[in-house]
Design an enzyme around this catalytic site. Structure first.
Site, PDB file in Angstrom:
ATOM      1  N   SER A 154       0.865  -1.178   0.000  1.00  0.00           N
ATOM      2  CA  SER A 154       0.000   0.000   0.000  1.00  0.00           C
ATOM      3  C   SER A 154       0.905   1.232   0.000  1.00  0.00           C
ATOM      4  CB  SER A 154      -0.886  -0.031   1.247  1.00  0.00           C
ATOM      5  OG  SER A 154      -1.644   1.143   1.352  1.00  0.00           O
ATOM      6  N   LYS A 180      -0.924  -0.931  -4.447  1.00  0.00           N
ATOM      7  CA  LYS A 180      -2.158  -0.207  -4.111  1.00  0.00           C
ATOM      8  C   LYS A 180      -1.791   1.244  -3.865  1.00  0.00           C
ATOM      9  CE  LYS A 180      -4.743   0.029   0.202  1.00  0.00           C
ATOM     10  NZ  LYS A 180      -5.441  -0.755   1.240  1.00  0.00           N
ATOM     11  N   LYS A 182      -2.842   4.989  -2.608  1.00  0.00           N
ATOM     12  CA  LYS A 182      -3.796   5.799  -1.858  1.00  0.00           C
ATOM     13  C   LYS A 182      -4.172   6.976  -2.748  1.00  0.00           C
ATOM     14  CE  LYS A 182      -3.992   3.708   2.158  1.00  0.00           C
ATOM     15  NZ  LYS A 182      -5.271   3.203   2.693  1.00  0.00           N
ATOM     16  N   ASP A 208      -7.116   3.018  -3.212  1.00  0.00           N
ATOM     17  CA  ASP A 208      -7.853   3.088  -1.943  1.00  0.00           C
ATOM     18  C   ASP A 208      -8.069   4.550  -1.572  1.00  0.00           C
ATOM     19  OD1 ASP A 208      -8.965   2.757   0.553  1.00  0.00           O
ATOM     20  OD2 ASP A 208      -7.211   1.792   1.461  1.00  0.00           O
ATOM     21  N   GLU A 233     -11.115   0.806  -3.719  1.00  0.00           N
ATOM     22  CA  GLU A 233     -11.435   0.536  -2.317  1.00  0.00           C
ATOM     23  C   GLU A 233     -12.053   1.756  -1.630  1.00  0.00           C
ATOM     24  OE1 GLU A 233      -7.987  -1.053  -0.348  1.00  0.00           O
ATOM     25  OE2 GLU A 233      -8.856  -0.883   1.654  1.00  0.00           O
ATOM     26  N   ASP A 258     -13.843  -1.586   2.637  1.00  0.00           N
ATOM     27  CA  ASP A 258     -12.926  -1.801   3.761  1.00  0.00           C
ATOM     28  C   ASP A 258     -13.643  -1.309   5.021  1.00  0.00           C
ATOM     29  OD1 ASP A 258     -10.939  -1.610   5.695  1.00  0.00           O
ATOM     30  OD2 ASP A 258      -9.567  -0.384   4.538  1.00  0.00           O
ATOM     31  N   LYS A 282      -9.956  -7.200   7.303  1.00  0.00           N
ATOM     32  CA  LYS A 282      -9.011  -6.772   8.341  1.00  0.00           C
ATOM     33  C   LYS A 282      -9.564  -7.307   9.655  1.00  0.00           C
ATOM     34  CE  LYS A 282      -7.444  -2.353   6.429  1.00  0.00           C
ATOM     35  NZ  LYS A 282      -7.712  -0.904   6.506  1.00  0.00           N
ATOM     36  N   GLY A 310      -4.370  -4.439   5.856  1.00  0.00           N
ATOM     37  CA  GLY A 310      -3.382  -4.251   6.919  1.00  0.00           C
ATOM     38  C   GLY A 310      -3.574  -2.901   7.553  1.00  0.00           C
TER      39      GLY A 310
HETATM   40  O1  OSB Z   1      -7.290   1.730   4.395  1.00  0.00           O
HETATM   41  O2  OSB Z   1      -6.188  -0.043   4.099  1.00  0.00           O
HETATM   42  C1  OSB Z   1      -6.306   1.042   4.662  1.00  0.00           C
HETATM   43  C2  OSB Z   1      -3.235   1.715   6.816  1.00  0.00           C
HETATM   44  C3  OSB Z   1      -3.807   2.316   7.918  1.00  0.00           C
HETATM   45  C4  OSB Z   1      -5.162   2.527   7.917  1.00  0.00           C
HETATM   46  C5  OSB Z   1      -5.940   2.140   6.839  1.00  0.00           C
HETATM   47  C6  OSB Z   1      -5.378   1.519   5.739  1.00  0.00           C
HETATM   48  C7  OSB Z   1      -3.986   1.344   5.719  1.00  0.00           C
HETATM   49  C8  OSB Z   1      -3.266   0.790   4.581  1.00  0.00           C
HETATM   50  C9  OSB Z   1      -1.915   0.190   4.845  1.00  0.00           C
HETATM   51  O3  OSB Z   1      -3.657   0.847   3.441  1.00  0.00           O
HETATM   52  C10 OSB Z   1      -1.938  -1.282   4.762  1.00  0.00           C
HETATM   53  C11 OSB Z   1      -0.673  -1.869   5.337  1.00  0.00           C
HETATM   54  O4  OSB Z   1       0.330  -1.894   4.619  1.00  0.00           O
HETATM   55  O5  OSB Z   1      -0.675  -2.293   6.510  1.00  0.00           O
HETATM   56 MG    MG Z   2      -8.453   0.650   2.987  1.00  0.00          MG
END
Ligand code: OSB
Ligand code: MG
Length: 391
Positions: A154, A180, A182, A208, A233, A258, A282, A310
């Site tokens: 991510s 992925k 953001k 995401d 996402e 999510d 998650k 994650g």
């Molecule tokens: O939305 O998936 C998410 C991290 C913190 C809070 C929300 C998210 C995330 C990530 C990181 O996308 C995922 C990871 O590498 O742990």
């Molecule tokens: Mg997410």
């Protein structure tokens, strides 16, 4: 086992690079670790709540407080959670695990509304203790069908496009099997297009938004179809299934929820309403690994693919996530990245990507419980508050 004490450890672990999302920027992971002490040994769990209540209503200080004031006392009172044990007849049934001790945790904590991340951390610690006592790994207990899992990464919002491309190129070099990105309004079509070009047509790419968009943005989000994404996402608010369903009918890219998926019941509801056709699992957000298994099973029945999300977990949460991601319904690479993507030093032995045929994969731990060992010296060294012991 009887639960004899519950300890809360708050630590701060520096991230190797800041992680920026549509809801904020983090440079340190503030983690809440739970250790349960039982007469059959200890177990550790990690709370996935963030420093601030921005991703969801829960945050680490609130989670620590609710565990201290409500969850731990209830569990200590109900020491009987240890009274029912796996009967030998069922001990070789992977689906039966957790049924005795850890499955009795959720009902004991159910009198508290919400606070799933706090509950999930407590349950994970009990599950770890229980499985260690039984000499069984989480993978075995959950029903893992593979020894290695596919890993994605991510990638946060970067200060410039150039820095984003550098970062992505580095991850590709390391072997990650999926990227992925953001996104947020103003950081979407251009970076997604640039990364698609960098990856080539066949590179797995998804985005995401962490709830940053509204219904007015449906045409813009639908224009991302041009980039052949695996999924989009959570573009809209947690409570807003209707707008997700609208987007799903307006674009070809699968919509994935999510934040909105709180448990198996909300997952099934969202799928039936056409608001999601892929699910990010998650465990922490859903109140624990046992509820996550239910979400996995429900999605399999409905033929909906899932992947493991994650929350920047340390090795404790990561170990359990990797075990979960080895289940058959996890058909897309997860946000289960190597320890080095987040931390120079992890609180357990580090998770390292494989090589050769296992390039871009992590190995599912095989030792009992989470299968990793907590480095207590680091937990002490990184403490941001004195530990709390509840008995
Ligand atoms: O939305 O998936 C998410 C991290 C913190 C809070 C929300 C998210 C995330 C990530 C990181 O996308 C995922 C990871 O590498 O742990
Ligand atoms: Mg997410």
């Amino acid at each position: 086992p009887r639960i004899e004490a519950i300890e809360l450890h708050r630590i701060e672990v520096p991230l190797v690079r800041p992680f920026e999302t549509s809801f904020g920027r983090e440079t340190v992971r503030e983690a809440l670790l739970v250790r349960v002490r039982t007469d059959a040994g200890d177990g550790w769990g990690e709370c996935v709540a963030g420093r601030d209540p921005f991703y969801s209503a829960e945050y680490v200080g609130g989670a620590a407080s609710v565990i201290e004031r409500y969850l731990a006392p209830a569990l200590l009172d109900a020491r009987a959670v240890g009274a029912t044990r796996v009967s030998p007849a069922r001990a070789d049934d992977p689906r039966a695990v957790g049924v005795p001790l850890a499955a009795s945790v959720a009902p004991v904590l159910a009198f508290v509304a919400g606070h799933r991340m706090a509950k999930g951390a407590v349950e994970a610690a009990v599950l770890d203790a229980e499985l260690r006592a039984q000499g069984r790994s989480m993978g075995e207990a959950f029903g893992a069908v593979r020894d290695w899992v596919d890993c994605g990464v991510s990638v946060g919002i970067a200060p410039t496009l150039e820095e984003l491309l550098d970062e992505v190129a580095g991850y590709v070099e390391e072997g990650y099997r999926r990227i992925k990105l953001k996104i947020k309004p103003g950081w979407d079509v251009v970076p997604v297009g640039a990364v698609r070009e960098l990856l080539g047509r066949d590179g797995l790419l998804q985005v995401d938004a962490n709830t940053a968009y509204t219904a007015d943005d449906i045409p813009l989000l639908a224009s991302l179809d041009a980039f052949g994404l695996l999924l989009i996402e959570q573009p809209f608010a947690e409570e807003d299934l209707a707008t997700h369903a609208l987007l799903a009918s307006a674009c070809e890219t699968p919509v994935c929820l999510d934040e909105s998926i709180l448990d198996a019941a909300t997952a099934v509801d969202a799928i039936e309403r056409g608001a999601t056709s892929v699910v990010n699992i998650k465990p922490g957000r859903m109140g624990g690994y046992l509820e996550a298994l239910r979400v996995h099973d429900a999605c399999r029945i409905l033929d909906v693919p899932v992947w493991c999300g994650g929350m920047l977990e340390t090795g404790i949460g990561r170990a359990a996530n990797v075990a979960l991601a080895a289940l058959p319904g996890f058909v897309l690479p997860g946000d289960t990245s190597a320890s080095s993507r987040y931390y120079a030093d992890d609180v357990t032995e580090p998770f390292v990507l494989g090589t050769g045929e296992h390039r871009g994969q992590l190995r599912v731990p095989e030792a009992p419980g989470t299968g990793v060992t907590v480095r207590e010296d680091l937990v002490r060294e990184w403490a941001s508050a004195p530990p709390i012991t509840l008995t």
